[in-house]
Design an enzyme around this catalytic site. Structure first.
Site, PDB file in Angstrom:
ATOM      1  N   GLU A 138      -4.201 -10.168   0.165  1.00  0.00           N
ATOM      2  CA  GLU A 138      -5.069  -9.741   1.432  1.00  0.00           C
ATOM      3  C   GLU A 138      -6.650 -10.269   1.146  1.00  0.00           C
ATOM      4  O   GLU A 138      -7.064  -9.779   0.001  1.00  0.00           O
ATOM      5  CB  GLU A 138      -5.104  -8.478   2.168  1.00  0.00           C
ATOM      6  CG  GLU A 138      -3.606  -7.997   2.770  1.00  0.00           C
ATOM      7  CD  GLU A 138      -3.364  -6.694   3.213  1.00  0.00           C
ATOM      8  OE1 GLU A 138      -4.839  -6.153   3.497  1.00  0.00           O
ATOM      9  OE2 GLU A 138      -2.568  -6.103   3.404  1.00  0.00           O
TER      10      GLU A 138
ATOM     11  N   GLU B 284       0.803  -1.136  -0.053  1.00  0.00           N
ATOM     12  CA  GLU B 284      -0.042   0.176  -0.012  1.00  0.00           C
ATOM     13  C   GLU B 284       0.807   1.209   0.004  1.00  0.00           C
ATOM     14  O   GLU B 284       0.651   2.069   0.973  1.00  0.00           O
ATOM     15  CB  GLU B 284      -0.906   0.086   1.084  1.00  0.00           C
ATOM     16  CG  GLU B 284      -2.044  -1.090   0.993  1.00  0.00           C
ATOM     17  CD  GLU B 284      -2.864  -1.120   2.131  1.00  0.00           C
ATOM     18  OE1 GLU B 284      -4.221  -1.269   2.020  1.00  0.00           O
ATOM     19  OE2 GLU B 284      -2.540  -1.122   3.184  1.00  0.00           O
TER      20      GLU B 284
END
Length: 942
Positions: A614, A545
């Site tokens: 994820e 991220e």
């Protein structure tokens, strides 16, 4: 590549000074006397090594993250013989039996520590000699004896902070910290002192003494015997310093000055709890002047996956003042658990190596029918490398876990613009069989030790994973403790090795991220150089991220060059980067949290391998649709599987008798007679808050939950309704998600926007519908009236009587079960960082003129008006509750695993429970297991 380490001119000249007076150390052994080897260089011990502002981000110091640090490399521990080296492969803690390794942490190794609020507060202690041997630790200055490793928040200092998408800077101290700077008012500094005495074996033969620090949060300065040695950042990677020339006979002092935050923290925004301190082992190793400085292991299997080729590149470095190595050799032993040698009498010849030079040597040997390594069958061997001089004397013996295995994959190729040119892909395999990752993301978290995860806790993680059919770990989002890699090699868990890089708060700011290009490449090199020989690692990941972009030039080419560093240095493993998806040369496509049906389009013969890095967020009673996910994963062999977020609830144990910082409960009643519970402390009530409060100067900096009736809830949901939220507030900052008034995140709320850019008033009906506006220039530190008006599908937002904007929404607001929160959203746990004096809710849409009339000490509409639903004025009496606490972990029915006794009298806290503001509340409670590693029900489904 741009130079990434600053070593001052003084330090460089010091490193090559031959005139420095050598320390008198124990007598040399016969080996050194025969060869006559002496060090080529000695440090200028008294020279200044750093400026002391390296952590700040000021004046370009974001590019300074290492001073006098040893080059990136393996965590090497030398042994006295082959037997000791092999034993350390089969038993991790047998490394402590090495004659050339001295552990400075753990039981019976006390350290002195004090922690102060910031660097300025540390200055008087530093100036009085806190880093020097003759300093006396005064308990009045906060000094106490502690056991290391341990996060200092678990040693009675400071407080934890939980942050996910925000930076952990605390708004009560530091407002609007700009990138690349670190906060200065609240940025605790810990001063550590450790006395030690070296054994004679460690210092014989002019051996070099290397200080190893495996994990320190987040930046630190090293001193030995009062002298400056070096500086380092990068919380989660081990780093080393040569301290030989700083040592003295007898007792020595190691002192470490640790800063909780630094400029590099901008790239450690990893949805975690921030603690501070030395949280992994600190130890000394002793290396000969001619040494194996590095080695790279590669195993390649034949087409039948039966026989293997063992390839080695061994670097031999000469730190002596004269050429050496002619006639030397490196013995290569591959031993099974029974001691059988697969490579008897195999040597690598060494030619003469000049002073200060390194020779790279190659070795290749066919190994017939070795037992192969996989998660299902983790067969290991001990690789032992022994450096011998021309007379056969042992100079150094090293060892590592060796697993024969081969990762098969199609390497992504790109053109000059970094556009992928590969058209057809083979599935990723291990030893010729399809690789399926039934994985979890795992943070380093321990409820009683913070980031200092104990060996027992890591063992329990691995045991439970194997027991519950988990076969892979994504080391989210950084390098882990060396013991975890050893366990995964030993017991069979695949690993996606992730670099310590996440910049959630800078997600869309490529220019600011580009300032940290050098830091990014240093962390990439460090992760690879340390971890490259672990058989459990089946893929590299550049981080998490940081940006969603396919632009190879974004952030000065940071993402591109991290990807290609791994690709250029390791052709045996695929490279992953979720932020780049399938672009820029990654070898697998990736995304987060797709729906179970969304991944169906990724499956297919010849398509790029795909992994969910994820998915199936394990908060509360979630983790659904596993069958549907895995039906789609098993539908095509290019589908790799995924990593559930995440393994363990992140938490820190807090004694019940404190209930965390700021969590006393007060009974309060509003002007309509509605009861509420105010959460804060006695200091949260301010009775001299200024005229802007409109109630005589009374305000509250905690939050209140109102015991609202069903009639009140009904007035704020359904169709054909009109209502107004109004609050008089003094904000501390412009942070995102500061809640003024809410009746749940899926009904209606008045708050700051999620990006921190302004204010918003929203309702929820099959999605969020909001009106927003910019914050006034004088928002922070001043009193304001903020109001959100809903009128049968029309939303309006006001500040200080001025209309900021209007928008439309469906005339049908969802009906939820959340209470009305003043300064709080009970559904998300979000709070308001600042003070509130008055909060009101009306069952009609107030006009602009009516709002202006309410912005007064004598408002036109009074509490008695039938239009008023809630009128909470903090100019009222409150009563502290006296209810007892529930000591769940003392009950016989409590679900417990590790820390069964220690948990009694404690609760497991999350964001906000420690007085940390801002924070991301309970979003750290996402685990398949509880903080004490008690399996939660959803783990059975997994």
């Amino acid at each position: 590549m741009k130079t990434v380490k600053r070593i001052s001119a003084a330090a460089v000249s010091a490193a090559i000074m031959l005139s420095a007076v050598p320390l008198t150390l124990p007598a040399q052994t016969a080996h050194a006397a025969v060869t006559g080897l002496t060090p080529a260089n000695r440090a200028d011990v008294s020279a200044a090594k750093f400026r002391h502002d390296e952590w700040t981000g000021n004046s370009g110091t974001e590019n300074v993250f290492a001073v006098n640090r040893e080059p990136a490399g393996l965590c090497i521990i030398p042994y006295q013989n082959t037997e000791a080296a092999a034993n350390a492969v089969w038993d991790y803690n047998a490394r402590n039996d090495s004659a050339y390794m001295q552990l400075l942490t753990g039981e019976n190794e006390p350290w002195d520590l004090t922690v102060v609020q910031n660097a300025q507060a540390a200055q008087p202690l530093l100036q009085s000699g806190a880093m020097k041997p003759d300093y006396s630790c005064n308990p009045a200055d906060g000094w106490k004896s502690v056991q290391v490793p341990n996060s200092w928040t678990c040693s009675g200092f400071d407080f934890p902070i939980y942050a996910n998408v925000i930076m952990p800077w605390q708004s009560a101290y530091d407002g609007n910290v700009s990138v690349p700077h670190a906060p200065t008012n609240y940025n605790p500094v810990g001063l550590y002192r450790k006395h030690f005495t070296l054994t004679p074996e460690m210092t014989a033969d002019h051996r070099r003494i290397i200080l190893n620090l495996d994990g320190v949060e987040s930046a630190y300065y090293v001193y030995v015997n009062g002298h400056e040695v070096g500086y380092s950042e990068d919380t989660f990677s081990p780093h080393r310093f040569d301290i030989t020339d700083y040592l003295q006979e007898g007792e020595n002092l190691l002192a470490v000055e640790v800063h909780k935050f630094c400029d590099g923290t901008w790239f450690e925004g990893q949805d975690m709890i921030y603690d501070g301190g030395i949280f992994r082992d600190v130890y000394l190793t002793s290396r000969p002047l001619v040494q194996i400085s590095d080695y790279t292991v590669h195993t390649d299997l034949d087409d039948n996956y039966q026989n293997a080729t063992l390839g080695l590149q061994v670097d031999v470095r000469n730190l002596a003042s004269a050429a050496a190595g002619n006639g030397w050799r490196v013995k290569v032993d591959v031993l099974d658990r029974a001691g059988n040698n697969l490579t008897p009498e195999q040597y690598i010849s060494v030619s003469e190596i000049g002073s200060g030079k390194t020779a790279s040597l190659n070795f290749s040997k066919e190994i017939l029918s070795p037992a192969l390594w996989s998660a299902e069958h983790p067969n290991l061997y001990a690789l032992v490398l022994t450096l011998q001089d021309e007379a056969g004397n042992i100079a150094e013996t090293l060892s590592t876990q060796l697993g024969f295995r081969e990762i098969g994959f199609t390497r992504a190729e790109v053109n000059q613009n970094y556009q992928v040119t590969t058209k057809n892909w083979q599935p990723i395999t291990i030893n010729g069989k399809r690789l399926l990752l039934k994985g979890v993301n795992r943070h380093d978290t321990d409820p009683f030790h913070g980031k200092a995860v104990t060996q027992t806790c890591m063992e329990e993680d691995v045991r439970l994973m194997k027991q519950n059919n988990v076969n892979a770990i994504r080391t989210s989002h950084y390098s882990n403790d060396s013991y975890l890699y050893w366990l995964c090699n030993q017991y069979g868990l695949y690993m996606m090795a992730e670099t310590n890089m996440e910049a959630h708060a800078l997600m869309n700011d490529h220019k600011s991220k580009g300032l940290f290009y050098a830091l990014a490449m240093d962390r990439t090199e460090t992760a690879f150089a340390r971890l490259k020989n672990n058989p459990a690692i089946v893929a590299w990941s550049i981080g998490n991220e940081m940006a969603y972009t396919g632009d190879p030039n974004a952030a000065n080419g940071m993402f591109r060059d991290m990807i290609w560093y791994f690709k250029q240095h390791d052709s045996s493993r695929p490279v992953h980067s979720e932020g780049q998806g399938s672009a820029m040369g990654v070898d697998m496509d990736s995304s987060m949290y797709p729906g179970s049906g969304d991944i169906r389009g990724k499956a297919g013969y010849g398509k790029m391998p795909y992994v969910m890095c994820e998915y199936d967020h394990a908060m509360g009673n979630s983790v659904g649709a596993l069958k549907e996910y895995w039906d789609n994963i098993r539908s095509a062999d290019n589908m790799l599987g995924g990593f559930i977020w995440d393994w363990a609830d992140q938490s820190r144990a807090v004694p019940l008798n404190t209930l965390g910082s700021g969590s006393t409960v007060y009974e309060i009643t509003d002007a309509k007679g509605t009861a509420g519970s105010a959460y804060g402390s006695s200091t949260s009530f301010d009775h001299n808050a200024g005229a802007g409060t409109l109630n005589g100067g009374h305000a509250f900096s905690g939050y209140t939950i109102m015991d609202t009736s069903n009639a009140c809830r009904s007035a704020l949901s359904g169709s054909g309704k009109s209502f107004t939220f109004e609050a008089i507030v003094k904000p501390n900052n412009t942070n995102a998600n500061n809640v003024l008034i809410s009746i749940g995140d899926t009904q209606a709320a008045l708050k700051t926007q999620s990006n921190g850019g302004g204010l918003e008033f929203f309702t929820y009906s099959s999605g969020w519908h909001a009106v927003s506006g910019a914050l006034p220039a004088n928002w922070v530190g001043n009193w304001h009236q903020v109001a959100g008006v809903y009128d049968r599908g029309t939303l309006s937002l006001y500040v200080d009587g001025k209309l900021l904007g209007t928008d439309t929404a469906p005339d049908n607001i969802a009906s939820g079960s959340q209470p009305i929160g003043i300064g709080y959203d009970a559904e998300t746990g979000r709070r308001f960082d600042g003070s509130i004096s008055v909060a009101r809710i009306y069952n009609k849409a107030l006009s602009s003129a009516e709002l202006q009339a309410q912005y007064s000490e004598t408002p036109a509409i009074s509490p008695a008006d039938n239009a008023v639903l809630i009128w909470l004025d903090y100019n009222t009496e409150v009563t502290e509750t006296t209810d007892g606490v529930w000591d769940y972990y003392a009950q016989d029915y409590a679900h417990k695993n590790l820390y069964a006794d220690e948990s009694k009298g404690c609760y497991f806290a999350y964001g906000g429970d420690w007085g940390d503001r801002p924070n991301d509340n309970s979003f750290c409670e996402n685990g398949l297991v509880s903080p004490d590693r008690t399996p939660q029900p959803e783990l059975a489904e997994v």
